[in-house]
Design a protein around this motif. Sequence first.
Motif, PDB file in Angstrom:
ATOM      1  N   VAL A  26      32.785   6.008  49.075  1.00 44.66           N
ATOM      2  CA  VAL A  26      31.985   6.613  48.011  1.00 44.66           C
ATOM      3  C   VAL A  26      32.934   7.130  46.942  1.00 44.66           C
ATOM      4  N   ASP A  27      32.367   7.550  45.817  1.00 46.11           N
ATOM      5  CA  ASP A  27      33.205   8.073  44.739  1.00 46.11           C
ATOM      6  C   ASP A  27      33.473   9.564  44.938  1.00 46.11           C
TER       7      ASP A  27
ATOM      8  N   THR B  73      36.853   6.503  52.552  1.00 45.97           N
ATOM      9  CA  THR B  73      37.575   6.793  51.323  1.00 45.97           C
ATOM     10  C   THR B  73      36.638   7.438  50.298  1.00 45.97           C
ATOM     11  N   ALA B  74      37.222   8.317  49.488  1.00 44.28           N
ATOM     12  CA  ALA B  74      36.508   8.941  48.377  1.00 44.28           C
ATOM     13  C   ALA B  74      37.529   9.374  47.341  1.00 44.28           C
ATOM     14  N   THR B  75      37.095   9.413  46.091  1.00 46.01           N
ATOM     15  CA  THR B  75      38.004   9.862  45.040  1.00 46.01           C
ATOM     16  C   THR B  75      38.251  11.356  45.141  1.00 46.01           C
ATOM     17  N   ALA B  76      37.187  12.130  45.277  1.00 47.05           N
ATOM     18  CA  ALA B  76      37.339  13.584  45.351  1.00 47.05           C
ATOM     19  C   ALA B  76      36.233  14.189  46.209  1.00 47.05           C
ATOM     20  N   VAL B  77      36.581  15.312  46.848  1.00 46.91           N
ATOM     21  CA  VAL B  77      35.641  16.039  47.694  1.00 46.91           C
ATOM     22  C   VAL B  77      35.637  17.502  47.259  1.00 46.91           C
ATOM     23  N   TYR B  78      34.436  18.035  47.061  1.00 42.27           N
ATOM     24  CA  TYR B  78      34.261  19.435  46.676  1.00 42.27           C
ATOM     25  C   TYR B  78      33.444  20.162  47.739  1.00 42.27           C
TER      26      TYR B  78
ATOM     27  N   SER C 121      40.263  14.587  58.044  1.00 40.27           N
ATOM     28  CA  SER C 121      41.201  14.005  58.999  1.00 40.27           C
ATOM     29  C   SER C 121      41.064  12.485  58.963  1.00 40.27           C
ATOM     30  N   SER C 122      42.188  11.807  59.042  1.00 38.90           N
ATOM     31  CA  SER C 122      42.217  10.333  59.154  1.00 38.90           C
ATOM     32  C   SER C 122      41.374   9.645  58.088  1.00 38.90           C
ATOM     33  N   CYS C 123      41.500  10.111  56.849  1.00 41.54           N
ATOM     34  CA  CYS C 123      40.728   9.526  55.760  1.00 41.54           C
ATOM     35  C   CYS C 123      41.619   9.357  54.536  1.00 41.54           C
ATOM     36  N   THR C 124      41.090   8.672  53.533  1.00 44.62           N
ATOM     37  CA  THR C 124      41.829   8.448  52.286  1.00 44.62           C
ATOM     38  C   THR C 124      41.079   9.139  51.152  1.00 44.62           C
ATOM     39  N   ILE C 125      41.582  10.277  50.724  1.00 47.47           N
ATOM     40  CA  ILE C 125      40.974  11.081  49.678  1.00 47.47           C
ATOM     41  C   ILE C 125      42.058  11.395  48.641  1.00 47.47           C
ATOM     42  N   LYS C 126      41.724  11.309  47.362  1.00 46.21           N
ATOM     43  CA  LYS C 126      42.713  11.632  46.332  1.00 46.21           C
ATOM     44  C   LYS C 126      42.782  13.130  46.049  1.00 46.21           C
ATOM     45  N   HIS C 127      41.632  13.765  45.931  1.00 41.39           N
ATOM     46  CA  HIS C 127      41.605  15.170  45.530  1.00 41.39           C
ATOM     47  C   HIS C 127      40.587  15.927  46.380  1.00 41.39           C
ATOM     48  N   VAL C 128      40.932  17.151  46.776  1.00 38.63           N
ATOM     49  CA  VAL C 128      39.984  18.002  47.491  1.00 38.63           C
ATOM     50  C   VAL C 128      39.998  19.392  46.863  1.00 38.63           C
ATOM     51  N   PHE C 129      38.804  19.933  46.667  1.00 39.63           N
ATOM     52  CA  PHE C 129      38.617  21.279  46.133  1.00 39.63           C
ATOM     53  C   PHE C 129      37.768  22.076  47.119  1.00 39.63           C
ATOM     54  N   GLY C 130      38.202  23.290  47.430  1.00 36.63           N
ATOM     55  CA  GLY C 130      37.378  24.130  48.272  1.00 36.63           C
ATOM     56  C   GLY C 130      36.141  24.618  47.537  1.00 36.63           C
ATOM     57  N   GLY C 131      36.260  24.797  46.241  1.00 36.75           N
ATOM     58  CA  GLY C 131      35.150  25.239  45.414  1.00 36.75           C
ATOM     59  C   GLY C 131      34.409  24.083  44.778  1.00 36.75           C
ATOM     60  N   GLY C 132      33.767  24.371  43.652  1.00 42.37           N
ATOM     61  CA  GLY C 132      32.951  23.362  42.989  1.00 42.37           C
ATOM     62  C   GLY C 132      33.426  23.048  41.587  1.00 42.37           C
ATOM     63  N   TRP C 133      32.646  22.191  40.926  1.00 46.39           N
ATOM     64  CA  TRP C 133      32.906  21.825  39.534  1.00 46.39           C
ATOM     65  C   TRP C 133      32.036  22.730  38.654  1.00 46.39           C
ATOM     66  N   CYS C 134      32.701  23.600  37.864  1.00 49.18           N
ATOM     67  CA  CYS C 134      31.981  24.487  36.943  1.00 49.18           C
ATOM     68  C   CYS C 134      30.866  25.249  37.655  1.00 49.18           C
ATOM     69  N   SER C 135      31.175  25.776  38.832  1.00 50.74           N
ATOM     70  CA  SER C 135      30.205  26.542  39.605  1.00 50.74           C
ATOM     71  C   SER C 135      30.950  27.581  40.436  1.00 50.74           C
ATOM     72  N   THR C 136      30.213  28.555  40.947  1.00 47.12           N
ATOM     73  CA  THR C 136      30.818  29.698  41.628  1.00 47.12           C
ATOM     74  C   THR C 136      30.524  29.684  43.128  1.00 47.12           C
TER      75      THR C 136
END
Length: 204
Positions: free
Chosen positions: A89-90, A113-118, A135-150
């Motif tokens: 997925v994207d 695989t995914a481009t980014a995970v939030y 674990s055992s995956c292909t991810i480019k970017h990970v954020f613990g928080g969100g996109w423009c959100s709290t």
Amino acid sequence: VSEITVNGTEIFANGNAIIIAKGPTSGKTFIYLDTNSNGVIDSGDIGKDLVTPPGDPISGYDLSGYTIYGGGYLQSSSSTKIAMLGGNVDLIYGSGYFGKVTGDTNVTIKGGTATAVYGGGEHGNVDGNTNVTLSSCTIKHVFGGGWCSTVTGNTNVTLSGVNITDVIGGGNGGDVNGNTNVTIGSSNARFVFGGGDFGNVGKD
């Protein structure tokens, strides 16, 4: 609670626990309604006919350009749970699109695989905590928080056996009112930030 819905290239779990898994055909992906919320595909889980994405309910769907939300579109959810075992997925958001989660979000990725995970949402706040485990995956970017959100509570990001570009404990243009917690074991990361990308951490 509404079941899984599709809006353009966005797929919403609407607070239902879901499983993302590899289809029998190369490049294809399934999404299951995880009826007992255990993150494992078993006899009670239902593979969803997504209708609009390229593919079919037998071979799977091409979701490489699709965004998966644990929450809803313009509606709130009490909590969310996404388990990814395979597929492609994207983007993945624990919360919703302009739809908040009043409790916790949980995103666990054990393959695929995914481009980014939030852990948070896209303009979708989280009143509780966010929990992202890779674990055992292909991810480019990970954020613990969100996109423009709290995120009102804490963010928790845990990696094991992952090759990744960016690990960010906070949000992308979004704040975390609590603490950010990042735990990395046996992984390769180019950049690791405990804070956010244009996002504040801590109530003060």
